[in-house]
Design an enzyme around this catalytic site. Structure first.
Site, PDB file in Angstrom:
ATOM      1  N   HIS A 110       0.802  -1.222   0.000  1.00 54.48           N
ATOM      2  CA  HIS A 110       0.000   0.000   0.000  1.00 54.48           C
ATOM      3  C   HIS A 110       0.838   1.277   0.000  1.00 54.48           C
ATOM      4  O   HIS A 110       0.308   2.382   0.146  1.00 54.48           O
ATOM      5  CB  HIS A 110      -0.929  -0.015   1.232  1.00 54.48           C
ATOM      6  CG  HIS A 110      -2.177   0.773   1.043  1.00 54.48           C
ATOM      7  ND1 HIS A 110      -2.487   1.897   1.781  1.00 54.48           N
ATOM      8  CD2 HIS A 110      -3.211   0.594   0.184  1.00 54.48           C
ATOM      9  CE1 HIS A 110      -3.651   2.389   1.390  1.00 54.48           C
ATOM     10  NE2 HIS A 110      -4.113   1.614   0.429  1.00 54.48           N
ATOM     11  N   LYS A 168       3.044   4.525  -1.227  1.00 53.90           N
ATOM     12  CA  LYS A 168       2.984   5.468  -2.352  1.00 53.90           C
ATOM     13  C   LYS A 168       4.189   6.388  -2.237  1.00 53.90           C
ATOM     14  O   LYS A 168       4.090   7.488  -1.678  1.00 53.90           O
ATOM     15  CB  LYS A 168       1.705   6.310  -2.328  1.00 53.90           C
ATOM     16  CG  LYS A 168       0.400   5.521  -2.390  1.00 53.90           C
ATOM     17  CD  LYS A 168      -0.343   5.633  -1.092  1.00 53.90           C
ATOM     18  CE  LYS A 168      -1.641   4.845  -1.147  1.00 53.90           C
ATOM     19  NZ  LYS A 168      -2.237   4.700   0.197  1.00 53.90           N
ATOM     20  N   ASP A 178      16.906   9.562  -8.037  1.00 47.54           N
ATOM     21  CA  ASP A 178      18.375   9.542  -7.943  1.00 47.54           C
ATOM     22  C   ASP A 178      18.874   9.154  -6.555  1.00 47.54           C
ATOM     23  O   ASP A 178      19.992   9.503  -6.161  1.00 47.54           O
ATOM     24  CB  ASP A 178      18.969  10.899  -8.347  1.00 47.54           C
ATOM     25  CG  ASP A 178      18.774  11.193  -9.832  1.00 47.54           C
ATOM     26  OD1 ASP A 178      18.593  10.235 -10.598  1.00 47.54           O
ATOM     27  OD2 ASP A 178      18.816  12.375 -10.217  1.00 47.54           O
TER      28      ASP A 178
END
Length: 225
Positions: free
Chosen positions: A157, A159, A164
């Site tokens: 779940h 996000k 870099d």
């Protein structure tokens, strides 16, 4: 004629100079804080959604010699355009850990970076990668390495994105059109090492744990148990 300075006098002068230096630094620190200047120039930004629809073509082709003909407003900076700009700043790598990914414009960003030679890795949820409109298949067909949560008992779940290995983009935002244009969402962007490092470790842990080479397919007998 110059008078010879004794060691004791020299040390006294050194001590006075050191004190003056410390006081000067403290005074400068007070002054910069008083005037609102930040000594720490590392990126710290918060974006809120929903974001209005605007043209973002200039982010992909900044040297355009002709105006874009799309009907969307031009030259307006939004939370979404800021998000795209942060992603497009990737030069070496982009690591994505996403529950749901169906936003076509965000998929375009990832493909653009991949075609530019940026190393892209994606960890996503087993169930939501297969929903209608998911962009995961598009990324895989382009040659981007994608791994999904192997366990059927939990959802992946997260996000967040790592640009870099030094810039963290995280928050409540799923990479879907509804989240960007309709939901009340938040995204934090930071280059603070103390915040970036734990996310690097979490991504690497998930990347290794969901390596298909470490998971043998179940036999019919095992699946039936």
């Amino acid at each position: 004629m110059f008078r010879q300075v004794s060691f004791k006098e020299l040390m006294k002068m050194f001590g006075v100079g050191a004190v003056a230096l410390v006081l000067g630094v403290e005074w400068l620190d007070w002054l910069t804080r008083r005037l609102g200047f930040r000594r720490d120039s590392r990126l710290k930004e918060v974006l809120f959604f929903p974001s209005p629809q605007t043209c973002v073509e200039h982010l992909f082709t900044p040297d355009r010699s002709f105006p874009c003909a799309c009907p969307l407003p031009h030259g307006t900076e939004t939370s979404f355009s800021r998000l795209l700009g942060h992603l497009l700043s990737a030069c070496v790598s982009l690591d994505l850990c996403l529950f749901s990914f169906s936003h076509v414009e965000l998929s375009r960003v990832v493909l653009h970076l991949h075609n530019r030679g940026v190393t892209v890795r994606v960890v996503t949820d087993r169930d939501y990668m297969a929903i209608i409109g998911s962009q995961i298949g598009t990324l895989r067909r382009a040659g981007i390495c994608v791994r999904h949560e192997m366990s059927t008992a939990v959802h992946m779940h997260h996000k967040f994105a790592l640009v870099d290995g030094r810039k963290l983009i995280t928050g409540s935002l799923n990479w879907t059109l509804t989240a960007v244009q309709s939901n009340k969402e938040n995204v934090m962007v930071t280059e603070e090492p103390e915040l970036v490092r734990p996310y690097q470790k979490e991504f690497q842990k998930l990347w290794e744990a969901n390596d298909p080479a470490n998971h043998k397919p179940q036999t019919k007998k095992q699946a039936a148990k």
